[in-house]
Each structure stands twice: as C-alpha cells, then as structure tokens.
Design an enzyme around this catalytic site. Sequence first.
Site, short mmCIF file in Angstrom:
data_model
loop_
_atom_site.label_atom_id
_atom_site.label_comp_id
_atom_site.label_asym_id
_atom_site.label_seq_id
_atom_site.Cartn_x
_atom_site.Cartn_y
_atom_site.Cartn_z
N ASP A 213 2.71 2.00 -7.01
CA ASP A 213 1.32 1.72 -6.67
C ASP A 213 0.48 3.00 -6.76
OD1 ASP A 213 -0.52 -0.38 -5.42
OD2 ASP A 213 -0.73 1.25 -3.96
N GLU A 262 20.57 8.88 -10.87
CA GLU A 262 21.83 8.90 -10.10
C GLU A 262 22.53 7.55 -10.21
OE1 GLU A 262 20.58 9.70 -6.09
OE2 GLU A 262 19.95 11.76 -6.58
C1 NOJ Z 1 -3.09 -1.33 -6.14
C2 NOJ Z 1 -2.60 -2.65 -5.66
O1 NOJ Z 1 -2.23 -3.44 -6.76
C3 NOJ Z 1 -3.71 -3.25 -4.84
O2 NOJ Z 1 -3.43 -4.57 -4.50
C4 NOJ Z 1 -3.92 -2.39 -3.62
O3 NOJ Z 1 -5.02 -2.88 -2.89
C5 NOJ Z 1 -4.17 -0.93 -3.99
N1 NOJ Z 1 -3.30 -0.47 -5.01
C6 NOJ Z 1 -4.00 -0.03 -2.80
O4 NOJ Z 1 -2.65 0.04 -2.45
#
Ligand code: NOJ
Length: 551
Positions: A213, A262
């Site tokens: 993310d 790993e």
């Molecule tokens: C990207 C994620 O896909 C989204 O749903 C989220 O709100 C933001 N990153 C923050 O984590």
Amino acid sequence: MTSTSHAQLPVDDATWWRQAAVYQIYPRSFADANGDGIGDLRGIISRVPYLQGLGIDAVWLSPFYPSALADGGYDVADYRDVDPRIGTLDEFDEMVAALHGAGIRVIVDIVPNHSSDDHVWFQEALAAAPGSPERARYIFRDGLGADGSKPPADWTSMFGGPSWTRVPDGQWYLHLFAKEQPDFNWDNEEVRADFRQTLRFWSDRGVDGFRIDVAHGLTKELGESLPSQAEIDAITEPGAHPLWDRDEVHEIYADWRKVFDEYTPPRIAVAEAWVSTPRRPRYASAEGLGQAFNFDLLEADFDAEQFRTIIADNLALSAASGSSTTWVFSNHDVVRHATRYALPPRNGSTVKQGQKWLLSGGTQPVADVELGLRRARAATLLMLGLPGSAYLYQGEELGLPEVADIPAAERQDPAFFRNPGVDIGRDGCRVPLPWTREGTSLGFGPDGAHLPQPQGFGALSVEAQDGAPGSTLELYRAALALRHELRAAETLDWVRSPADVLHLARPGGWHVVTNFGTHAVPLPDGEVVLTSGPLAGTQLPSSTTAWIRTV
Ligand code: NOJ
Ligand code: CA
C-alpha cells in the site's frame, strides 16, 4: 467441485506471478459466514470452489487485520493478527490451505506508510513525552506560532482536510491520509525491523506475496523548516518531492527483497505506487518489489488510441525493467469500470484516490448502463488477452455497477466525511456481493449487509449468471480458462487495423480484436473462439472484443 492437489503450486515456479490473473477480495464485502453483516474468512473458505471455478491464479486480500475501520481496514492496529470480526489466525491458515489446495496463491496487503492510531506504538507515542523514542517511530513536530497552535505546515491530506493533527501536550503528528492513520518515521530502525518481522510472519504462514500500500510514500525528506503546500505543489523535478516517490524508498524494498528471497519460491510483491509512468520500473525491478501496478488503463477513456499508446508504452517499460506489466480496471478505490464507461469521457483528467469524479447523488451525469457494461466486457476481454498480469476486483466478473445512491447515514469512507458535498467517497464499489437472486443480503450472508445493496443486484448475482449463456460471469470463466493457452509467451504483435480498432496477435495463432468505434467492422479471418458480446454475422459490432484463432 473437487479440490486439486498442491502439485498445482510447484515450489520451483518462481515466475508464476508474471502472467497471473489475480482476483482482489475486499474481505468485509465478499462473503459473510456468521451473519453479522461483515464478510469474513469463513465466508472466503466457503467460496473457494467458486474462486477455483472462476479460473484465477491468485487472490489478493485487502486488509483483514484488527482495525477501527477509519479507512476500511487500511488503518491497521496490529499487523500480525486477524480482526476478530473477520476471523482468527487459525482460520487464516485454514483459508490458505483451502486456496492452495485449489491451486490458488495468496497475496496479502501490507500497509507500511501509516498505522492506525489504535496501534500500540501510537498509543505509546501519545503517552510518552516529546522527543522520546516512542514518538520517534512516527513523525511528531512542534507547531508554529508563539504558542505552537499552528500546524507545522499547511499541507492537505489525501482525503482532504489538514495533514497534521495536534495531540494534548501541544505537539502535532503527520498523517498523509486520515487523522486516524499516523505516518511512520521510516528513518527509524525499529520501524524497519518490525516490517521485516511482519513480512516473515505472513510468509511463514504460507502467504505467496504482498501488495504494498502507498509504496511511493514511506520515506520523507523533512528538514528543519517545512515547505508550504504551494511550494510542494510547484515541485516537478522527479524525485524532488519531500513526501512522495523519494529515491531512498528503494533502499527499503532492496532490504525486503532479501526477506522475500529467503523463501522458496521467493515471495512476490506488487507496488501500489501512483507515480509517473517512467518512475514505475524502479518499483518493479527484480532488486526491489518485482512488480508495480500500472493504473494507466484505469485512467483512460474507452478509446482505441489511448489504449494503443498505453499498451505499447507499458510493454516497452516492463521489458526494460525485466518485470511483467500489470493491468487493472477496477479496485476498491475507484468507480467500477462498468459505470465509468457509462459516463461521458474524462479526456485526461486523472482518477485520484478518494476523489471520484462520479455521479453526485447518483443522478448526474446520467449513466448509460447498457453501454457501460458492453464496453467493460470488451475492455476486460482485451485486457485478458494481453501479456502481463491482470488484476480483477471482486464483483467485476458479475458486471456490477458502482452503487451511487448509498444514503449519507450509511456511508463509511473517510473521503466522504472529509469532503462534505464534494466527494461521495469509495463505498459505492465496496457494496457486499450478491450471490443469490433473493434473500436478505442476496446470499452475502445469512443476515444483513454492512452497506446496502441496491435494487437490481439480485439479477446480477452469481446464481442468476451461473450457467447462463452470454452472462458476464460465464464470459470471465471462459476467458480465464482460455488465457492459460494464450499466455504461452509474453509477446504480442500489432496487426494493421482501422483507427478505431485494436488488433493484437499473440503466440499460438491467437488474435485479440477490439472495436472501439461506433460502427461494426469486418472480423479478421480465423475461428472465433470467444466474444464479449453478440456478433453481427461476420461483423464485429461496436464496443465488442473477439478472440480468434488462426491455427
Ligand atoms: C491505498 C488503498 O488502496 C486505499 O484504500 C487507502 O485508503 C489508502 N491507500 C491509504 O492506506
Ligand atoms: Ca461475518
């Protein structure tokens, strides 16, 4: 359906991800086994035969970790546990075994830019004094002005509103997203060590890979005096932004690569990095995460020229990085593509996270639902005919539309609450799936659903489409089954075609032809194996894709 053996997941296959079809599960909205209205791991386990029958290679699970749900689970309170509303670690192991037994790999979401404000480290930071080691895991600053009552900078968060929030002793902390999502300080070695531990924790449990993310966040260059939002916005030089896409972030991924390697086969990772196209390959390099989302098609109109350029550019880029490209039309952050293509073209305006350009209140602009679905099916059949890996989002195989008319009182997305009257947020693509035509929550679970399902969802249910000739579900099943033959090699050749038509030749005599225009065009020679909609005799109608075989 019979389950297949683990032999389908050979340990020596380190390249399985290169052309995989990956199905995104948003756990809270997929299937609810216990009737509390929230999807859960038992629900996923119960749907493994469905996933196997769909023909996907892997699932990616959006966060299922303990969370106050300030941002749909992307506010993680504990990176190494399961939210009790979703299940237990034992159920997680059971789910992985069931998916692996069905020949499906498992990718989980890692959220390293920020935690939840409920995370024990943030709670410790609040309890500790300014300047303490506890605060050094996050980004705390004194405020401006004589009494420090002004934020350290005037920055706007990704969900709207300020990026800095004040704590009771007067200091401020940085959150690029909601205030419940404090940003980690990635200069802190404890933070780095903790994420290595998290990666090993899930890898040891048999997870095959990770979706990272906000992969272009993490490292920040914050000097003594912070620039203003206007100064930041004026920065155009690649790599010069203090908050996003800093070169130093790749040191972290080089470190993670050692952890991935790993394991046998090495764990894979895909970066969610909203960076310019030329900056993407570094995230996808073999020394780094290995693969990166390419959102270019997701941001394009249904337009032959836009598609042609994007496909050509991205295949060239991935060849240069040694990775394979990725394709995606829908996910939990954007308007579902069946609805996007039902709206007027956006002509280059970008899809920003949390900022949907769509449908104020569900009525404006009016969506042409039939056209949207027709184009979505054509676009998907084109995508599944391309080299690279295809990321699918739960419900798109049913042709689900965006749900635009969720009442304000039932909305959950912070983007909605932080932008009153401006942004309706992302709940409309997160509505629980319809599995049956009838019943409370349409088979999602034995009782209700945490977001309301609209009229008409039952007619799009799995039950309604299962075995129905021409249904979107059967189209996805057929395409995913055939794709195994079509993806024999990662190459394609462009065949001369009218301006509104894309014609791609793939190894093995496969041809993928999409008509983006408004009039039917003659079909090329060969056996028509699959089409996204009915043909008109020997003509390929408008907004239709055909897969044709010539040998
Ligand atoms: C990207 C994620 O896909 C989204 O749903 C989220 O709100 C933001 N990153 C923050 O984590
Ligand atoms: Ca449940």
